[in-house]
Motif scaffolding. Structure first.
Motif, PDB file in Angstrom:
ATOM      1  N   SER A 238      48.794  42.985  37.667  1.00 46.07           N
ATOM      2  CA  SER A 238      48.114  42.269  36.441  1.00 46.07           C
ATOM      3  C   SER A 238      46.919  41.747  37.040  1.00 46.07           C
ATOM      4  O   SER A 238      46.115  41.416  36.012  1.00 46.07           O
ATOM      5  CB  SER A 238      49.119  41.096  35.967  1.00 46.07           C
ATOM      6  N   PHE A 239      46.463  41.996  38.242  1.00 43.96           N
ATOM      7  CA  PHE A 239      45.085  41.467  38.853  1.00 43.96           C
ATOM      8  C   PHE A 239      44.154  42.413  38.841  1.00 43.96           C
ATOM      9  O   PHE A 239      44.601  43.758  38.859  1.00 43.96           O
ATOM     10  CB  PHE A 239      45.459  40.845  40.162  1.00 43.96           C
TER      11      PHE A 239
ATOM     12  N   ARG B  81      43.490  36.961  45.951  1.00 46.89           N
ATOM     13  CA  ARG B  81      41.905  36.241  46.021  1.00 46.89           C
ATOM     14  C   ARG B  81      41.385  36.458  47.342  1.00 46.89           C
ATOM     15  O   ARG B  81      40.312  36.616  47.716  1.00 46.89           O
ATOM     16  CB  ARG B  81      42.124  34.615  46.001  1.00 46.89           C
ATOM     17  N   GLY B  82      42.354  36.848  48.393  1.00 44.63           N
ATOM     18  CA  GLY B  82      41.962  37.058  49.571  1.00 44.63           C
ATOM     19  C   GLY B  82      41.462  38.603  49.881  1.00 44.63           C
ATOM     20  O   GLY B  82      40.876  38.726  50.951  1.00 44.63           O
ATOM     21  N   LEU B  83      41.536  39.519  49.141  1.00 47.08           N
ATOM     22  CA  LEU B  83      41.117  40.835  49.155  1.00 47.08           C
ATOM     23  C   LEU B  83      40.155  41.168  48.065  1.00 47.08           C
ATOM     24  O   LEU B  83      39.448  42.269  48.087  1.00 47.08           O
ATOM     25  CB  LEU B  83      42.614  41.840  48.975  1.00 47.08           C
TER      26      LEU B  83
ATOM     27  N   LYS C 280      54.170  34.342  41.581  1.00 54.40           N
ATOM     28  CA  LYS C 280      52.740  34.555  41.044  1.00 54.40           C
ATOM     29  C   LYS C 280      51.827  33.560  41.686  1.00 54.40           C
ATOM     30  O   LYS C 280      50.716  34.108  41.958  1.00 54.40           O
ATOM     31  CB  LYS C 280      52.924  34.078  39.616  1.00 54.40           C
ATOM     32  N   GLN C 281      52.292  32.698  42.185  1.00 63.08           N
ATOM     33  CA  GLN C 281      51.390  31.767  42.932  1.00 63.08           C
ATOM     34  C   GLN C 281      50.885  32.364  44.291  1.00 63.08           C
ATOM     35  O   GLN C 281      49.779  32.466  44.623  1.00 63.08           O
ATOM     36  CB  GLN C 281      51.838  30.533  43.373  1.00 63.08           C
ATOM     37  N   VAL C 282      51.501  33.045  45.001  1.00 65.09           N
ATOM     38  CA  VAL C 282      51.654  33.562  46.226  1.00 65.09           C
ATOM     39  C   VAL C 282      50.770  34.951  46.156  1.00 65.09           C
ATOM     40  O   VAL C 282      49.781  34.990  46.868  1.00 65.09           O
ATOM     41  CB  VAL C 282      52.975  33.930  46.971  1.00 65.09           C
ATOM     42  N   LEU C 283      51.190  35.624  45.076  1.00 64.03           N
ATOM     43  CA  LEU C 283      50.478  36.997  44.800  1.00 64.03           C
ATOM     44  C   LEU C 283      49.052  36.616  44.226  1.00 64.03           C
ATOM     45  O   LEU C 283      48.064  37.285  44.613  1.00 64.03           O
ATOM     46  CB  LEU C 283      51.014  37.816  43.807  1.00 64.03           C
ATOM     47  N   THR C 284      48.646  35.497  43.761  1.00 63.67           N
ATOM     48  CA  THR C 284      47.466  35.084  43.001  1.00 63.67           C
ATOM     49  C   THR C 284      46.564  35.028  44.498  1.00 63.67           C
ATOM     50  O   THR C 284      45.579  35.413  44.716  1.00 63.67           O
ATOM     51  CB  THR C 284      47.500  34.081  42.439  1.00 63.67           C
ATOM     52  N   LEU C 285      47.262  34.020  45.471  1.00 66.55           N
ATOM     53  CA  LEU C 285      46.527  33.767  46.751  1.00 66.55           C
ATOM     54  C   LEU C 285      45.978  34.890  47.429  1.00 66.55           C
ATOM     55  O   LEU C 285      45.126  35.061  47.936  1.00 66.55           O
ATOM     56  CB  LEU C 285      47.324  32.843  47.339  1.00 66.55           C
TER      57      LEU C 285
ATOM     58  N   LYS D  93      35.768  35.857  39.965  1.00 67.14           N
ATOM     59  CA  LYS D  93      34.992  35.125  38.739  1.00 67.14           C
ATOM     60  C   LYS D  93      35.548  35.592  37.438  1.00 67.14           C
ATOM     61  O   LYS D  93      35.637  34.634  36.638  1.00 67.14           O
ATOM     62  CB  LYS D  93      33.546  35.261  38.983  1.00 67.14           C
ATOM     63  N   ALA D  94      35.640  36.857  37.071  1.00 68.61           N
ATOM     64  CA  ALA D  94      35.790  37.355  35.892  1.00 68.61           C
ATOM     65  C   ALA D  94      37.228  36.865  35.353  1.00 68.61           C
ATOM     66  O   ALA D  94      37.507  36.809  34.618  1.00 68.61           O
ATOM     67  CB  ALA D  94      35.456  39.033  35.760  1.00 68.61           C
ATOM     68  N   PHE D  95      38.216  37.167  36.648  1.00 72.01           N
ATOM     69  CA  PHE D  95      39.603  36.667  36.288  1.00 72.01           C
ATOM     70  C   PHE D  95      39.736  35.382  35.974  1.00 72.01           C
ATOM     71  O   PHE D  95      40.308  34.806  35.058  1.00 72.01           O
ATOM     72  CB  PHE D  95      40.307  36.996  37.631  1.00 72.01           C
TER      73      PHE D  95
END
Length: 126
Positions: free
Chosen positions: A22-23, A108-110, A100-105, A117-119
Protein backbone atom coordinates in the motif's frame (compact mmCIF):
# COMPACT_ATOMS: atom_id res chain seq x y z
CA UNK A 1 13.62 -37.66 -8.47
CA UNK A 2 13.19 -35.47 -5.39
CA UNK A 3 10.43 -32.86 -5.54
CA UNK A 4 10.91 -29.53 -3.83
CA UNK A 5 8.14 -28.51 -1.47
CA UNK A 6 8.57 -25.18 0.30
CA UNK A 7 8.75 -25.30 4.10
CA UNK A 8 6.55 -22.20 4.25
CA UNK A 9 2.99 -21.26 3.42
CA UNK A 10 2.86 -18.09 1.27
CA UNK A 11 -0.60 -17.34 2.68
CA UNK A 12 1.06 -16.49 6.02
CA UNK A 13 2.67 -13.50 4.31
CA UNK A 14 -0.49 -12.25 2.61
CA UNK A 15 -1.62 -9.62 5.18
CA UNK A 16 1.94 -8.31 5.54
CA UNK A 17 2.29 -8.12 1.76
CA UNK A 18 -1.03 -6.27 1.33
CA UNK A 19 -0.08 -3.63 3.88
CA UNK A 20 3.49 -3.26 2.57
CA UNK A 21 2.28 -2.88 -1.03
CA UNK A 22 0.00 0.00 0.00
CA UNK A 23 3.06 2.26 0.22
CA UNK A 24 4.52 4.10 -2.81
CA UNK A 25 7.60 2.68 -4.54
CA UNK A 26 6.92 -0.87 -3.28
CA UNK A 27 6.80 -3.98 -5.41
CA UNK A 28 6.08 -7.64 -4.90
CA UNK A 29 9.14 -9.80 -5.38
CA UNK A 30 10.77 -13.15 -4.66
CA UNK A 31 13.73 -13.44 -2.30
CA UNK A 32 15.82 -16.08 -0.54
CA UNK A 33 14.87 -19.67 -1.33
CA UNK A 34 12.00 -18.42 -3.52
CA UNK A 35 10.12 -16.81 -0.62
CA UNK A 36 7.61 -14.01 -1.25
CA UNK A 37 8.85 -10.54 -0.41
CA UNK A 38 8.21 -6.83 -0.82
CA UNK A 39 10.91 -4.45 -1.96
CA UNK A 40 11.19 -0.67 -2.03
CA UNK A 41 13.10 0.58 -5.05
CA UNK A 42 14.77 -2.84 -5.32
CA UNK A 43 15.75 -3.04 -1.62
CA UNK A 44 14.26 -5.71 0.63
CA UNK A 45 11.60 -4.35 2.99
CA UNK A 46 10.17 -7.64 4.29
CA UNK A 47 9.82 -11.29 3.34
CA UNK A 48 8.55 -14.60 4.59
CA UNK A 49 11.48 -16.54 6.04
CA UNK A 50 12.07 -19.88 4.34
CA UNK A 51 11.17 -21.71 7.57
CA UNK A 52 7.73 -20.12 7.39
CA UNK A 53 7.80 -19.24 11.08
CA UNK A 54 8.70 -15.55 10.95
CA UNK A 55 8.95 -12.45 8.79
CA UNK A 56 12.15 -10.37 8.76
CA UNK A 57 11.27 -6.67 8.41
CA UNK A 58 13.99 -4.14 7.65
CA UNK A 59 14.26 -1.64 10.48
CA UNK A 60 17.17 0.38 11.80
CA UNK A 61 18.97 -1.00 14.86
CA UNK A 62 17.59 1.56 17.32
CA UNK A 63 13.95 0.95 16.34
CA UNK A 64 14.55 -2.80 16.17
CA UNK A 65 15.82 -2.85 19.75
CA UNK A 66 12.87 -0.75 20.94
CA UNK A 67 10.36 -3.19 19.46
CA UNK A 68 12.24 -6.20 20.79
CA UNK A 69 12.07 -4.66 24.28
CA UNK A 70 8.45 -3.49 24.10
CA UNK A 71 6.94 -6.55 22.38
CA UNK A 72 9.08 -9.62 23.13
CA UNK A 73 6.07 -11.90 22.58
CA UNK A 74 5.73 -10.70 18.95
CA UNK A 75 9.30 -10.08 17.85
CA UNK A 76 12.58 -11.93 18.19
CA UNK A 77 16.09 -11.82 16.82
CA UNK A 78 17.74 -15.04 15.65
CA UNK A 79 21.54 -15.06 15.91
CA UNK A 80 21.88 -14.83 12.13
CA UNK A 81 20.08 -11.45 12.10
CA UNK A 82 21.94 -9.74 14.97
CA UNK A 83 24.35 -7.88 12.68
CA UNK A 84 21.67 -6.85 10.18
CA UNK A 85 18.98 -4.14 10.41
CA UNK A 86 16.02 -6.52 10.62
CA UNK A 87 13.30 -7.17 13.17
CA UNK A 88 11.83 -10.67 13.02
CA UNK A 89 8.10 -11.02 13.65
CA UNK A 90 6.43 -14.37 14.38
CA UNK A 91 3.91 -15.10 11.61
CA UNK A 92 0.91 -15.83 13.81
CA UNK A 93 1.29 -13.26 16.56
CA UNK A 94 0.96 -9.80 15.08
CA UNK A 95 -1.88 -7.36 15.29
CA UNK A 96 -2.73 -5.23 12.29
CA UNK A 97 -2.24 -1.84 13.98
CA UNK A 98 1.25 -2.72 15.21
CA UNK A 99 2.11 -4.34 11.88
CA UNK A 100 1.14 -1.16 10.00
CA UNK A 101 3.25 0.89 12.40
CA UNK A 102 6.35 -1.28 11.91
CA UNK A 103 5.91 -1.50 8.13
CA UNK A 104 5.47 2.27 7.90
CA UNK A 105 8.78 2.77 9.72
CA UNK A 106 10.45 0.18 7.51
CA UNK A 107 9.15 1.84 4.34
CA UNK A 108 10.25 5.30 5.51
CA UNK A 109 13.78 3.97 5.92
CA UNK A 110 13.87 2.86 2.28
CA UNK A 111 11.67 5.32 0.37
CA UNK A 112 12.73 8.56 -1.29
CA UNK A 113 12.07 11.87 0.46
CA UNK A 114 9.73 12.78 -2.39
CA UNK A 115 7.65 9.61 -1.92
CA UNK A 116 7.50 10.12 1.86
CA UNK A 117 6.32 13.71 1.43
CA UNK A 118 3.65 12.72 -1.10
CA UNK A 119 2.48 9.88 1.14
CA UNK A 120 2.22 12.19 4.16
CA UNK A 121 0.22 14.74 2.18
CA UNK A 122 -2.17 12.07 0.94
CA UNK A 123 -2.52 10.53 4.41
CA UNK A 124 -3.30 13.91 5.98
CA UNK A 125 -6.14 14.47 3.52
CA UNK A 126 -7.89 11.23 4.48
Amino acid sequence: MKSYLPAYNPAHFEIVKQIALSFPETEESVSHEGTPSVKVRGKLMCRLHETGSFIPIRLNFKLRDQYLDSHPELFHLPDHFKNYPYLCMWVHSYDTKLLKQVLTLSWRGLATKKAIKAFEQTSNQL
